[in-house]
Design a protein around this motif. Structure first.
Motif, PDB file in Angstrom:
ATOM      1  N   VAL A 131      28.264  36.751  56.166  1.00 25.46           N
ATOM      2  CA  VAL A 131      29.131  37.244  55.362  1.00 25.46           C
ATOM      3  C   VAL A 131      29.900  36.228  54.652  1.00 25.46           C
ATOM      4  O   VAL A 131      30.049  36.414  53.331  1.00 25.46           O
ATOM      5  N   ALA A 132      30.137  35.056  54.984  1.00 24.27           N
ATOM      6  CA  ALA A 132      30.779  33.954  54.220  1.00 24.27           C
ATOM      7  C   ALA A 132      29.769  33.498  53.123  1.00 24.27           C
ATOM      8  O   ALA A 132      30.303  33.346  51.836  1.00 24.27           O
ATOM      9  N   LEU A 133      28.386  33.346  53.429  1.00 22.99           N
ATOM     10  CA  LEU A 133      27.545  33.274  52.253  1.00 22.99           C
ATOM     11  C   LEU A 133      27.421  34.100  51.031  1.00 22.99           C
ATOM     12  O   LEU A 133      27.274  33.860  49.973  1.00 22.99           O
ATOM     13  N   LEU A 134      27.495  35.574  51.631  1.00 21.09           N
ATOM     14  CA  LEU A 134      27.504  36.666  50.773  1.00 21.09           C
ATOM     15  C   LEU A 134      28.877  36.571  49.921  1.00 21.09           C
ATOM     16  O   LEU A 134      28.762  36.898  48.464  1.00 21.09           O
ATOM     17  N   ALA A 135      29.965  36.464  50.456  1.00 19.07           N
ATOM     18  CA  ALA A 135      31.166  36.282  49.841  1.00 19.07           C
ATOM     19  C   ALA A 135      31.254  35.139  48.577  1.00 19.07           C
ATOM     20  O   ALA A 135      31.618  35.182  47.512  1.00 19.07           O
ATOM     21  N   GLY A 136      30.506  34.008  49.135  1.00 16.04           N
ATOM     22  CA  GLY A 136      30.540  33.028  48.325  1.00 16.04           C
ATOM     23  C   GLY A 136      29.605  33.174  46.914  1.00 16.04           C
ATOM     24  O   GLY A 136      29.898  32.829  45.958  1.00 16.04           O
ATOM     25  N   LEU A 137      28.512  33.667  47.179  1.00 15.04           N
ATOM     26  CA  LEU A 137      27.405  34.144  46.202  1.00 15.04           C
ATOM     27  C   LEU A 137      28.084  35.180  45.300  1.00 15.04           C
ATOM     28  O   LEU A 137      28.101  34.966  43.993  1.00 15.04           O
ATOM     29  N   LEU A 138      28.996  35.876  45.805  1.00 22.29           N
ATOM     30  CA  LEU A 138      29.667  37.061  44.946  1.00 22.29           C
ATOM     31  C   LEU A 138      30.669  36.145  44.001  1.00 22.29           C
ATOM     32  O   LEU A 138      30.798  36.318  42.919  1.00 22.29           O
ATOM     33  N   SER A 139      31.625  35.515  44.568  1.00 23.38           N
ATOM     34  CA  SER A 139      32.287  34.655  43.751  1.00 23.38           C
ATOM     35  C   SER A 139      31.775  33.747  42.833  1.00 23.38           C
ATOM     36  O   SER A 139      32.308  33.678  41.694  1.00 23.38           O
ATOM     37  N   PHE A 140      30.675  33.134  43.241  1.00 22.56           N
ATOM     38  CA  PHE A 140      29.791  32.117  42.358  1.00 22.56           C
ATOM     39  C   PHE A 140      29.269  32.940  40.997  1.00 22.56           C
ATOM     40  O   PHE A 140      29.493  32.442  39.945  1.00 22.56           O
ATOM     41  N   ALA A 141      28.890  34.366  41.414  1.00 24.82           N
ATOM     42  CA  ALA A 141      28.283  35.159  40.262  1.00 24.82           C
ATOM     43  C   ALA A 141      29.047  35.574  39.313  1.00 24.82           C
ATOM     44  O   ALA A 141      28.935  35.695  38.107  1.00 24.82           O
ATOM     45  N   THR A 142      30.405  35.721  39.736  1.00 22.30           N
ATOM     46  CA  THR A 142      31.474  36.149  38.851  1.00 22.30           C
ATOM     47  C   THR A 142      31.700  35.150  37.653  1.00 22.30           C
ATOM     48  O   THR A 142      32.128  35.697  36.534  1.00 22.30           O
ATOM     49  N   ARG A 143      31.568  33.932  37.851  1.00 15.80           N
ATOM     50  CA  ARG A 143      31.622  32.936  36.924  1.00 15.80           C
ATOM     51  C   ARG A 143      30.680  33.029  35.856  1.00 15.80           C
ATOM     52  O   ARG A 143      30.804  32.615  34.837  1.00 15.80           O
ATOM     53  N   ARG A 144      29.590  33.549  36.280  1.00 15.63           N
ATOM     54  CA  ARG A 144      28.411  33.673  35.235  1.00 15.63           C
ATOM     55  C   ARG A 144      28.722  34.838  34.484  1.00 15.63           C
ATOM     56  O   ARG A 144      28.598  35.083  33.266  1.00 15.63           O
ATOM     57  N   PHE A 145      29.094  36.067  35.145  1.00 22.61           N
ATOM     58  CA  PHE A 145      29.369  37.168  34.439  1.00 22.61           C
ATOM     59  C   PHE A 145      30.858  37.581  34.147  1.00 22.61           C
ATOM     60  O   PHE A 145      31.410  38.510  34.487  1.00 22.61           O
ATOM     61  N   GLY A 146      31.750  36.493  33.593  1.00 24.97           N
ATOM     62  CA  GLY A 146      32.912  36.438  33.469  1.00 24.97           C
ATOM     63  C   GLY A 146      32.938  37.316  31.853  1.00 24.97           C
ATOM     64  O   GLY A 146      31.875  37.447  31.262  1.00 24.97           O
ATOM     65  N   ILE A 147      33.978  37.442  31.385  1.00 25.64           N
ATOM     66  CA  ILE A 147      34.449  38.155  30.184  1.00 25.64           C
ATOM     67  C   ILE A 147      35.223  37.242  29.315  1.00 25.64           C
ATOM     68  O   ILE A 147      36.555  37.538  29.467  1.00 25.64           O
ATOM     69  N   PRO A 148      34.811  36.766  28.232  1.00 24.15           N
ATOM     70  CA  PRO A 148      35.567  36.150  27.278  1.00 24.15           C
ATOM     71  C   PRO A 148      36.299  37.033  26.714  1.00 24.15           C
ATOM     72  O   PRO A 148      36.132  37.794  26.140  1.00 24.15           O
ATOM     73  N   LEU A 149      37.788  36.510  26.378  1.00 25.75           N
ATOM     74  CA  LEU A 149      38.738  37.446  25.524  1.00 25.75           C
ATOM     75  C   LEU A 149      38.903  36.743  24.500  1.00 25.75           C
ATOM     76  O   LEU A 149      38.680  35.380  24.207  1.00 25.75           O
ATOM     77  N   PRO A 150      39.102  37.392  23.167  1.00 23.50           N
ATOM     78  CA  PRO A 150      39.545  36.799  21.866  1.00 23.50           C
ATOM     79  C   PRO A 150      40.824  35.779  22.057  1.00 23.50           C
ATOM     80  O   PRO A 150      41.491  36.004  22.952  1.00 23.50           O
ATOM     81  N   GLY A 151      40.608  34.587  21.535  1.00 25.67           N
ATOM     82  CA  GLY A 151      41.520  33.570  21.746  1.00 25.67           C
ATOM     83  C   GLY A 151      41.273  32.502  22.767  1.00 25.67           C
ATOM     84  O   GLY A 151      42.041  31.824  23.155  1.00 25.67           O
ATOM     85  N   LYS A 152      40.166  32.567  23.290  1.00 26.63           N
ATOM     86  CA  LYS A 152      39.458  31.813  24.329  1.00 26.63           C
ATOM     87  C   LYS A 152      40.440  32.172  25.593  1.00 26.63           C
ATOM     88  O   LYS A 152      40.365  31.347  26.372  1.00 26.63           O
ATOM     89  N   GLY A 153      40.614  33.331  25.900  1.00 27.38           N
ATOM     90  CA  GLY A 153      41.210  33.663  27.134  1.00 27.38           C
ATOM     91  C   GLY A 153      39.938  34.017  28.049  1.00 27.38           C
ATOM     92  O   GLY A 153      38.722  34.192  27.389  1.00 27.38           O
ATOM     93  N   PHE A 154      39.988  34.381  29.116  1.00 26.83           N
ATOM     94  CA  PHE A 154      38.734  34.617  30.167  1.00 26.83           C
ATOM     95  C   PHE A 154      39.090  35.455  31.303  1.00 26.83           C
ATOM     96  O   PHE A 154      40.371  35.046  32.186  1.00 26.83           O
ATOM     97  N   THR A 155      38.537  36.402  31.790  1.00 23.24           N
ATOM     98  CA  THR A 155      38.762  36.937  32.795  1.00 23.24           C
ATOM     99  C   THR A 155      37.557  37.296  33.868  1.00 23.24           C
ATOM    100  O   THR A 155      36.381  37.267  32.911  1.00 23.24           O
ATOM    101  N   SER A 156      37.668  37.410  34.877  1.00 24.41           N
ATOM    102  CA  SER A 156      36.453  37.791  35.813  1.00 24.41           C
ATOM    103  C   SER A 156      36.811  38.558  37.135  1.00 24.41           C
ATOM    104  O   SER A 156      38.034  38.611  37.383  1.00 24.41           O
ATOM    105  N   PHE A 157      35.840  39.240  37.760  1.00 25.63           N
ATOM    106  CA  PHE A 157      35.910  39.918  39.031  1.00 25.63           C
ATOM    107  C   PHE A 157      36.038  39.020  40.228  1.00 25.63           C
ATOM    108  O   PHE A 157      36.071  39.774  41.465  1.00 25.63           O
ATOM    109  N   VAL A 158      36.410  37.590  40.180  1.00 24.67           N
ATOM    110  CA  VAL A 158      36.507  37.142  41.423  1.00 24.67           C
ATOM    111  C   VAL A 158      37.632  37.282  42.331  1.00 24.67           C
ATOM    112  O   VAL A 158      37.511  37.039  43.385  1.00 24.67           O
ATOM    113  N   ILE A 159      38.637  37.644  41.915  1.00 28.17           N
ATOM    114  CA  ILE A 159      39.713  38.140  42.629  1.00 28.17           C
ATOM    115  C   ILE A 159      39.440  39.063  43.708  1.00 28.17           C
ATOM    116  O   ILE A 159      39.941  39.173  45.007  1.00 28.17           O
TER     117      ILE A 159
END
Length: 718
Positions: A65-93
């Motif tokens: 479970v720890a490995l799965l949670a870590g992989l999901l959090s790691f992947a959210t940084r690849r599939f983040g969403i850049p915002l106009p003005g250099k903001g950034f959001t992702s599903f890591v929370i």
């Protein structure tokens, strides 16, 4: 949730520092927002480490479970969403909150922090320091949320997905994003570079991501620990992945639409101006909503030289008229690709050592290259391909505006030049008109003035004769003043000499008094010697008394044979008594002499002081008498000057009376000439009025030319 939310406050600060590089090797001073971010991150990482050492994890620990949670959090940084003005959001929370419930508050925080750090470092290529601060922020939010979750009776591991745990689980899913965003917005509020972040836009998309991520996190926990058959688990997992992908796609498209709306605003701003130079300031402001920048420039393409010519640039080192080669560096890469590029498109050997970041957008009107748009930033690796693509949407509108600018600019320049000339002609005509009016009025006024002057000259001749008489009287008075001054000088000199002699005598008297005081002082020394002699006599009297006493004692011992000793003792006692009496008399006399001498010395000193005071006052009187002598000499000289000036004035008054008589006829002739000048000024005024009307007609023609040029540009844009 916007995890970058937490983090990119530090990126924002780094970008602000890049705007103005620090001079020399001076140490960098950390701002309040950086210190706050570092403190929160250090607290989060420290609490996580302490929690792990105290056993804040599920037993036995679910490594899968720890490995799965870590992989999901790691992947959210690849599939983040850049915002106009250099903001950034992702599903890591979402994955982080779910990991806390599944692994324990300390273990879940550690897994989320490590995964986020590696994702930012390896996938997003962020600096290690910024990635570490981001991880610490997330760890702090997870630790606080996990501790409150445990206090509320929340279950860990498989128990977290049970319906009875819904209340504490909702508390955890609310607290983690709430704490994370509070720390982020506090840091952004303190950051001097907060202008790169649009708080309203960032908050709007963070809320959207949180609203999607938290239900997905709860569904993931239910799927992980639910009692489903393998087939149902596979179907539910596929549905969960599909919903996750759909949520990501919807947010991504929404953000892209918001960016395109900003691009549309910028396009309208470019097209609303008749000249590109007038729109450049608004282009700068709207571009900052899309990407951060420190410098920006627009250049036109010169096909004859195959070079770009700078038309406008915000940097000091990019002056207007500077030429750039079109077939080297980033411009060549942009032309080869046929679209916007960043400095990452350069080969490594050319990119290494290159200061800052840059986006180059080629501007093409149809198939024809018309110019180049460059956006630059002082921080390295600031721009990515998404930023370049976003600015690329503006290229057609900017190219059209640049093409029209090249066609319309000569016409507008000519119309503006004509308008400037017309304004100058109109202003000159108005000045000439005003001058002509003033000249006519002055001529009329001059005619009246000359007539008055003739009358005045007549009166002036009479007054000049009167002035001559007054001047002769002044000469007589000045001569009398000179004589009185000379007499005053003689008297003041005599008084000054007498005062000087008196002062000299007083100084001699002071010296005599001082000598008397010195003699009295020497008498005091003599009285001291007499006092010593008196003390010697007193001692002899005492010795005589002792000898008389001894003689008496020996006479008593000797009996009849000692009568001679008794006689001697009697005489010695009498001698001792007389000596003691004389010594007392001498002492009293010496004391009286001393008192008298001291009073004499005091009196002499006071006398000397008074004499010296009088001497000083005498010096002052002498100095004042000297000033009186000088003043008297000045009075005598002034009287002589008055007499001389009065004589000269009398002579001039006689000459003036003769001249005024001759000027009276000249003034009458000048009055006749002034009437002629007034008539000529009126004719000049009429001619200038005609010139002014012609200038106004020319101004209307120039304005019509400028309006026609702007209308032609607007028609081409439509």
């Amino acid at each position: 949730m916007t995890t970058q939310t937490l983090a990119d406050a530090n990126d924002v600060e780094a970008r602000a520092d890049a705007l103005v590089p620090p001079p020399g090797p001076a140490p960098r001073r950390h701002s309040a927002d950086q210190m706050l971010g570092a403190t929160i991150a250090a607290a989060g990482l420290t609490l996580t480490a302490v929690g792990l050492s105290l056993g804040g994890r599920v037993h036995p620990f679910p490594w899968g479970v720890a490995l799965l949670a870590g992989l999901l959090s790691f992947a959210t940084r690849r599939f983040g969403i850049p915002l106009p003005g250099k903001g950034f959001t992702s599903f890591v929370i979402g994955s982080a909150a779910a990991g806390v419930a599944a692994l324990g508050w300390a273990a879940g925080s550690a897994v989320a922090a490590v995964a986020l750090f590696l994702g930012d470092l390896l996938l997003r290529r962020r600096p290690a320091g910024g990635a570490l601060v981001t991880a610490g922020h997330l760890a702090f939010a997870c630790v606080l949320g996990g501790l409150f979750y445990g206090q509320a009776g929340g279950a860990w591991g498989a128990g977290a997905a049970r319906p009875a745990n819904a209340g504490p689980l909702v508390l955890l899913l609310v607290l983690v994003p709430l704490v994370a965003n509070l720390t982020f917005y506090l840091q952004v509020r303190l950051a001097p570079a907060s202008r790169w972040v649009d708080p309203a836009l960032t908050f709007r998309w963070e809320a959207a991501v949180i609203g999607l991520a938290l239900p997905l996190a709860g569904g993931g926990l239910a799927l992980l620990y639910g009692d489903f058959s393998p087939a149902a688990t596979a179907v539910l997992a596929a549905a969960w992945l599909g919903l996750t992908g759909l949520a990501y796609w919807l947010v991504r498209q929404g953000v892209r639409g918001e960016g395109l709306m900003l691009v549309q605003r910028l396009s309208r701003a470019i097209g609303a101006r008749p000249e590109l130079a007038h729109a450049f300031a608004e282009i700068q402001g709207l571009t900052s909503l899309l990407v951060p920048w420190t410098d920006m420039g627009i250049a036109a393409y010169d096909p004859a030289e195959d070079e770009f010519v700078v038309l406008m640039d915000t940097a000091d080192h990019g002056p207007t008229g500077m030429r750039l080669p079109a077939r080297s560096g980033l411009p060549a890469a942009a032309l080869e690709r046929g679209g916007p590029v960043t400095d990452r498109a350069l080969p490594g050997r050319l990119r290494d050592g290159r200061p800052g970041s840059e986006i180059v957008v080629p501007l093409r009107h149809g198939e024809r290259l018309v110019g180049l748009w460059t956006v630059r930033h002082g921080a390295a690796a600031m721009y990515d391909e998404g930023d370049a693509g976003l600015l690329g949407h503006l290229a057609p509108q900017l190219a059209l505006s640049l093409s029209l600018d090249g066609l319309v600019r000569p016409v507008l320049d000519a119309s503006e030049e004509t308008a400037r000339h017309v304004v100058a002609i109109t202003r000159s005509a108005r000045e000439l008109r005003s001058g002509a009016e003033q000249a006519a009025a002055s001529a009329r006024k001059m005619a009246g003035t000359v007539v008055s002057l003739a009358e005045t000259l007549s009166r002036g001749a009479e007054e000049a004769e009167q002035g001559r008489a007054v001047a002769e009287a002044n000469a007589t008075w000045g001569e009398a003043t000179r004589r009185s001054g000379e007499e005053m000088v003689e008297t003041a000199r005599d008084v000054r000499d007498a005062t000087a002699q008196a002062v000299a005598r007083l100084e001699a008297a002071a010296a005599v008094v001082q000598e008397g005081a010195d003699e009295v002082t020497r008498l005091q020394a003599v009285s001291g010697a007499v006092e010593h002699f008196r003390s010697t006599i007193d001692e002899l009297a005492q010795q005589s008394s002792l000898l008389a006493l001894n003689a008496t004692i020996e006479a008593v011992r000797a009996g009849a044979h000692g009568r001679s000793f008794e006689v001697v003792a009697h005489e010695l006692r009498a001698l001792a008594d007389r000596s003691a009496a004389e010594a007392r008399d001498v002492r009293e006399s010496v004391q009286a002499i001393r008192d008298t001498l001291e009073r004499a010395i005091g009196l002499m000193q006071r006398t000397r002081t008074e004499v010296l005071t009088v001497t000083t006052m005498g010096d002052a009187v002498a100095a004042r008498l000297g000033a009186i002598v000088a003043a008297a000499e000045g009075v005598a000289a002034t009287g002589a000057q008055i007499a001389l000036s009065a004589q000269e004035t009398a002579e001039r008054s006689r000459s003036l009376a003769a001249s005024l008589a001759g000027s009276q006829a000249d003034a009458r002739r000048a009055a006749t000439a002034s009437d002629t000048v007034a008539a000529g000024s009126r004719e000049q005024f009429d001619a200038i009025e005609s010139l002014n009307r012609a200038a106004q007609e020319l101004a209307a023609t120039a304005e019509g030319l400028a309006t026609a040029a702007a209308a032609a540009r607007a028609g081409r844009e439509r």
